[in-house]
Every structure is written in C-alpha cells, then in structure tokens.
Scaffold this active site. Structure first.
Site, short mmCIF file in Angstrom:
data_model
loop_
_atom_site.label_atom_id
_atom_site.label_comp_id
_atom_site.label_asym_id
_atom_site.label_seq_id
_atom_site.Cartn_x
_atom_site.Cartn_y
_atom_site.Cartn_z
N SER A 1 89.32 23.74 48.67
CA SER A 1 88.08 22.97 48.54
C SER A 1 87.71 22.59 47.11
O SER A 1 86.60 22.11 46.87
CB SER A 1 86.89 23.73 49.17
N LYS B 1 92.07 19.19 45.38
CA LYS B 1 93.43 18.77 45.02
C LYS B 1 93.90 17.57 45.85
O LYS B 1 94.57 16.68 45.33
CB LYS B 1 94.43 19.93 45.12
N GLU C 1 98.53 17.47 56.41
CA GLU C 1 97.29 17.98 56.99
C GLU C 1 96.44 16.89 57.62
O GLU C 1 95.76 17.12 58.61
CB GLU C 1 96.46 18.70 55.91
N GLN D 1 98.82 25.59 47.01
CA GLN D 1 97.66 26.47 47.06
C GLN D 1 97.79 27.58 46.02
O GLN D 1 98.89 27.96 45.63
CB GLN D 1 97.52 27.09 48.44
N ARG E 1 100.80 30.58 44.73
CA ARG E 1 101.20 31.36 45.90
C ARG E 1 102.72 31.32 46.04
O ARG E 1 103.32 30.27 45.97
CB ARG E 1 100.53 30.79 47.16
N LYS F 1 101.64 24.60 32.45
CA LYS F 1 103.03 24.58 32.03
C LYS F 1 103.41 23.13 31.76
O LYS F 1 103.10 22.24 32.56
CB LYS F 1 103.96 25.16 33.10
#
Length: 447
Positions: A208, A211, A236, A361, A381, A416
C-alpha cells in the site's frame, strides 16, 4: 541402420524451424548465433532453413503460405516432404521453448557429427600406414582444432572492438540521444541516465505504499512522453484496471470519478485527451495471473519480433510483481523459487537488451527496527538472489506511515546502483489520481 545414425534431434530441428516461421525474433536469434543450414541433420530441414533466411535477408515477412509458395517456386516443396512436412513443423513450433535452447541443441549435435567425421578421417590416415606417428598426431590435432574453433571463435572480443563501441556509446549519451529509458523525473533520470539496456531494476515497497501506482507512472511517462514501447505484465490487476489507472494518471482525474462515471465537462475533456494519448502510445499489457517465467520470455520475444518487423524496438518491460510469477517446477523452498525467477528476469534483460523493472514486496523486518524504518536491501523478501541479480534497487518509503491523506510524501531511495550513485529523494503521491511527482514538480527536458 538406426544404431549407426549420427547425433541429431529431429524434434529440436522441426520445432525451431516452426518457431522461426511464427516468431521473427527466432530468425534474428539464429543469425546472431551463427546457425548454418549445414548444422541441421535432415536435408529437408537444411532446405527449409535456407529458404527462411533467404526470405528474411530479402526483407520479406515469413509465414507458412509465403514459405510454401517460395519452396514451390524453387521446385523444392516435394523434396522436403510437401505440405504435410511443413504442417508437422508448424505444430512442433507451437510447443515453443526458448529459441536459444533449440539453437544450442542443433549446434551441439552438429559439432558432435563434425567430431565423429574428424575422428574417422584420422582413423583412415592412421590405418593407411603412410604417415609417421608425429604426422598423424599433427593432423589429428589440426582436425579437432578446426571443429572447436568454429564453436569458440566468437567467445573473445578484442579491446579494439570494445573500446570503439564504448567510446561511441559515451559520445551518444547527451541530450535526447542518451542511452537509457527516461522517466520524466529530473533527478532520477540524472542519477541513472535513464534505465539502462540489459539492467534488472527492482522496485520494492511495503504493501500500500504505491509501487504499482509508481510503475504505472513510469510506463505512461516512457510510452507517452518519450514514445517508448513498453510491455506491462500485471499479475494482480486486469488490463482494464491498469488502463483505468493510466487514464487517471495521464488525465489527472480522481480514480473514484472514473469508477462512478461522475465526471464534469473538464474531467470529460481530460479523459478523452488521455484516451487519445494512450491509444497512440506503445503500451502492451498482459494480465494473465498464472504467468510463468517462460511465459514472460516467450511473450516478450514474440513482441520484440513483431516490433522489429515494423522497424521499432521493445524498450521497457515492467512486471507487477516478482513474487507472483510462477516457476515451472517448485523447489524445496520459496527462496529457491524466487532465485529462479530473479535470475530469469535478469536473463530476460540481457537477452532482449532491454531494461526490466520487476516490482517486489518487502518483508516486515523494517517495522521491527524501531525508529529507523527505512527499507534496506536485507528487507527484500527472499532477498539473497534478488539483491545479487539486480543492477538497480529502488525503494519507495512512506516515512510518516500516513495513508489517509490525499497527497502523501513518499521517499524514493536507491539502495543499490551497480553503475552509479545512491540516492534519496522526495516525491508527492496524489492518492486520488495515482500521480507521482517530484516534490518541486520539475520535469526532464523534452517532456
């Protein structure tokens, strides 16, 4: 006899030829890899491959009717087994794996046949008794070397070739000729010089934070303002939902107005203008929720081939989001699955010479850190492979954890950057329209 048949792969040859007819990118891949008609074992396949390459070299499109007529005009249709043979080839071509794998199989079998022929020649020389041992060894070495050189000749690039190419790239990186895909965000473009070809960019945030909304902004900005061709994989949301978000962003219209249809005359004008922009933009959306890594590869290769046939290129790929992509075969741990997906996305960027932005995520570790909740690379993750494969990692962070306000301040953090500096910038996120703007609302030149 079957037991004496030389190494070959009937299925790989037929399937790849069928793929070449159906996907122009396969023809480019074959010529780039130096595949030759004689690398095919079966004579009909040699004839078909030569015909496909000839048509392509003459600037003609290649499909089944055109290929059939071409072979018929040359008097070779019956020599290859007629239309039945071509039909079988097309069927196998639909069972498509990566073109590079087919090419590797065909070339490996060809090299084995060449090695067998070289060894048979050496055997005849040795049995003749006409040569000294040293001469036989020298000829054996020469014949084997000739086979291996064909495989290895393109492995090394000279400093002369590389230096010339790099200097040309450097000199082209100015104004509108910069190499990367621009985002319309001044400081981000300045820091990255645009998203670079062959790079894997990870866009990560907690749930939320925005992204998906930011990725929609990137797609719209690149396609509409810089006329880039963008492939958007939405695992999604449906294609209609993504387009609705794009209309809201481009038209600066509140999303709830689009959902309810309660638009005033100004909103309607903005909506039609946004529609016109999207209709003319190079945006390609795939909303299959059961997408595998191989699906992304095949669809992007196919799209690239179609664009190349029109003199265009595939400039940017977005995937929303990485952890939802499926693997062909599940591993013992989810981390291994994500590692395979991450490597696949990096390989895709390299093969297509195109930046790939994969959304990801973040874990909940940042929430447990107390005061400093800014995301870190370790928060990705299943982070190990993602962090290693990524050339650029961009975090979106809601520092105040406010979710109710119509306009939120979001930090964009480059955690990065393999080829540049890190960065911490502020954006304003309009939650009603889904628009992201730099805090001072300055855009890149040319926007």
């Amino acid at each position: 006899m079957a037991g004496n048949r030389l190494p070959n792969s009937f299925e790989a040859e037929k399937a790849f030829l069928g793929s070449m007819v159906q996907h122009p990118s396969a023809i480019t891949e074959a010529t780039d890899q130096g595949l030759d008609a004689l690398d095919f074992y079966y004579e009909p396949d040699q004839i078909i491959y030569h015909a496909i390459v000839e048509l392509h070299d003459h600037g003609k499109s290649v499909d089944l009717p055109i290929l059939t007529d071409y072979l018929k005009d040359q008097g070779r249709l019956e020599a290859i087994g007629g239309t039945d043979y071509l039909a079988e080839m097309m069927f196998l071509g639909k069972l498509k794996t990566k073109d590079a794998q087919y090419i590797e199989i065909i070339k490996d079998k060809a090299q084995l046949r060449q090695l067998i022929a070289a060894c048979e020649d050496v055997s005849k020389i040795a049995k003749s008794g006409s040569y000294e041992v040293d001469d036989v060894l020298a000829q054996a070495e020469a014949k084997i070397r000739k086979v291996t050189e064909a495989q290895l000749k393109s492995e090394f690039q000279t400093s002369r070739e590389l230096a010339t190419k790099v200097v040309e790239d450097i000199m082209n990186q100015h104004g509108d000729n910069r190499v990367g895909v621009q985002t319309r965000y001044t400081r981000l473009d300045r820091n990255t010089n645009g998203f670079q070809r062959g790079d894997l960019i990870i866009l990560a945030a907690r749930t939320s934070v925005g992204k998906t909304a930011f990725s929609v902004n990137l797609a719209v900005n690149s396609a509409v303002y810089y006329h880039k061709n963008v492939a958007f994989f939405s695992l999604e949301m449906s294609g209609e939902q993504i387009i609705s978000r794009m209309l809201a962003v481009k038209g600066q219209i509140a999303a709830d107005k689009l959902r309810t249809g309660k638009l005033d005359s100004s909103d309607e004008n903005s909506l039609y203008a946004a529609e016109n922009d999207l209709v003319n933009a190079g945006l390609y959306i795939d909303d299959n929720s059961m997408t595998k890594v191989s699906d992304v590869f095949n669809k992007c290769h196919k799209l690239q081939g179609e664009l190349q046939a029109e003199g265009k290129s595939l400039d940017l790929i977005l995937v929303d989001y990485l952890q939802l992509i499926q693997v062909a075969k599940e591993h013992d741990s989810r981390q291994q699955d994500v590692s395979e997906i991450s490597r696949g996305m990096k390989q895709l960027a390299r093969e297509l010479n195109c930046p790939v932005i994969a959304l990801s995520q973040l874990s909940r570790e940042s929430v447990k850190r107390g005061v400093d909740k800014r995301p870190q690379l370790s928060d990705l993750r299943e982070s190990g492979a993602i962090e290693q494969d990524a050339d650029l990692v961009i975090f979106l962070h809601n520092p105040n954890e406010v979710t109710e306000e119509r306009v939120r301040k979001i930090n964009l953090i480059i955690g990065k950057h393999r080829n540049g500096a890190l960065m911490d910038d502020s954006f304003m996120f309009g939650t009603e329209t889904g628009c992201f703007d730099e805090e001072d609302f300055k855009y890149s030149e040319g926007a």
